[in-house]
Scaffold this motif. Structure first.
Motif, short mmCIF file in Angstrom:
data_model
loop_
_atom_site.label_atom_id
_atom_site.label_comp_id
_atom_site.label_asym_id
_atom_site.label_seq_id
_atom_site.Cartn_x
_atom_site.Cartn_y
_atom_site.Cartn_z
N ALA A 179 0.83 -1.21 0.00
CA ALA A 179 0.00 0.00 0.00
C ALA A 179 0.86 1.26 0.00
O ALA A 179 0.55 2.23 -0.71
CB ALA A 179 -0.91 -0.02 1.22
N VAL A 180 1.94 1.26 0.77
CA VAL A 180 2.86 2.41 0.80
C VAL A 180 3.50 2.61 -0.57
O VAL A 180 3.65 3.74 -1.05
CB VAL A 180 3.94 2.23 1.88
CG1 VAL A 180 5.01 3.31 1.77
CG2 VAL A 180 3.32 2.26 3.27
N THR A 181 3.85 1.51 -1.22
CA THR A 181 4.45 1.58 -2.56
C THR A 181 3.48 2.24 -3.54
O THR A 181 3.87 3.10 -4.33
CB THR A 181 4.82 0.17 -3.05
OG1 THR A 181 5.72 -0.43 -2.13
CG2 THR A 181 5.47 0.24 -4.43
N MET A 182 2.21 1.83 -3.50
CA MET A 182 1.20 2.43 -4.38
C MET A 182 1.09 3.93 -4.11
O MET A 182 1.03 4.75 -5.04
CB MET A 182 -0.16 1.78 -4.15
CG MET A 182 -0.23 0.27 -4.34
SD MET A 182 0.08 -0.27 -6.03
CE MET A 182 1.72 -0.94 -5.86
N ALA A 183 1.06 4.29 -2.83
CA ALA A 183 0.92 5.71 -2.46
C ALA A 183 2.09 6.54 -2.95
O ALA A 183 1.91 7.69 -3.38
CB ALA A 183 0.78 5.83 -0.95
N MET A 184 3.30 5.96 -2.90
CA MET A 184 4.48 6.68 -3.36
C MET A 184 4.37 7.07 -4.83
O MET A 184 4.64 8.21 -5.21
CB MET A 184 5.73 5.83 -3.14
CG MET A 184 6.20 5.73 -1.71
SD MET A 184 7.51 4.49 -1.52
CE MET A 184 8.74 5.11 -2.71
N PHE A 185 3.95 6.11 -5.64
CA PHE A 185 3.84 6.40 -7.07
C PHE A 185 2.67 7.33 -7.38
O PHE A 185 2.77 8.20 -8.26
CB PHE A 185 3.70 5.10 -7.87
CG PHE A 185 5.00 4.37 -8.04
CD1 PHE A 185 5.99 4.88 -8.86
CD2 PHE A 185 5.23 3.18 -7.39
CE1 PHE A 185 7.19 4.22 -9.02
CE2 PHE A 185 6.42 2.50 -7.54
CZ PHE A 185 7.41 3.02 -8.36
#
Length: 226
Positions: free
Chosen positions: A45-51
């Motif tokens: 989820a954090v990875t998605m938010a970063m992009f």
């Protein structure tokens, strides 16, 4: 905001998620096993938010190719090496965790520490370029009418974006308790050692006493430590 503005971040978010889950599946893990440790889906989820935060950062930054000013061409290849190593640790970490190979001791506590580092790294990787605005470049560059930025995240450390990359790179294998991923993260981190050295020499030559005073009161990537 136009749909096409979000097209690339959405594609990158999907690709990064597919990479992590694909490597996990390659190691023999299923979705239920992936979700068994909450830190793993939260990392996703954090990875998605970063992009997805990319379009917001893009509104503030300048020309990332930095066509004007002076830049060190010998560093251009290091960018591709860093990208390759980041992909390697992104594959090795979930793959080894799913396969149960090269597992680090520490259990859930280490996974949560890794997630914290990963999220902090992602925040710095977005905040620093946004704060630099038009002075941001993916290259080691002195742009025209360049100003030395020493406030915001740069009041804490001289290279907050590189710090973010290092925290991100270290946090990822820790979430997966992956020794092979950690080895890839160390190699990934070493690419920034050379980049920081060259960048600081360029900044010192351009800003002189102003840079010397700033460097004397700050640390490179870990506040108050290093």
């Amino acid at each position: 905001m136009r749909i096409r503005t979000w097209a690339m971040p959405l594609a990158l978010a999907g690709a990064s998620g597919a990479l992590l889950l694909g490597a996990w599946a390659l190691g023999g893990g299923g979705l239920a096993a992936f979700a068994a440790e909450p830190a793993r889906p939260l990392l996703l989820a954090v990875t998605m938010a970063m992009f997805l935060a990319g379009p917001l950062a893009a509104r503030r930054i300048g020309d990332i190719n930095a066509k004007g000013g002076k830049h060190l061409k010998r560093q251009d290849g290091m960018i591709f090496l860093s990208m390759g190593l980041s992909l390697a640790l992104g594959v090795a970490s979930p793959l080894s965790d799913a396969a149960g190979v090269g597992t680090l001791p520490g259990g859930a506590a280490l996974r949560w520490c890794g997630l914290g580092l990963y999220a902090l790294g992602g925040m710095l990787m977005i905040w620093a370029p946004m704060y630099l605005g038009r002075y941001f470049s993916t290259r080691v560059t002195i742009q025209e009418n360049h100003r030395l930025v020493t406030d915001g995240p740069f009041a804490l450390m001289r290279h907050p974006r590189y710090a973010g990359c290092l925290y991100w790179g270290l946090g990822l294998p820790l979430v997966f308790l992956s020794l092979p991923g950690l080895a890839a993260a160390v190699l990934y981190g070493l690419t920034f050692v050379w980049r920081i050295r060259d960048e600081e020499r360029l900044l010192a030559a351009h800003f002189g006493p102003q840079w010397a005073a700033y460097a004397a009161r700050t640390r490179r990537v870990v506040p108050f430590v290093f």
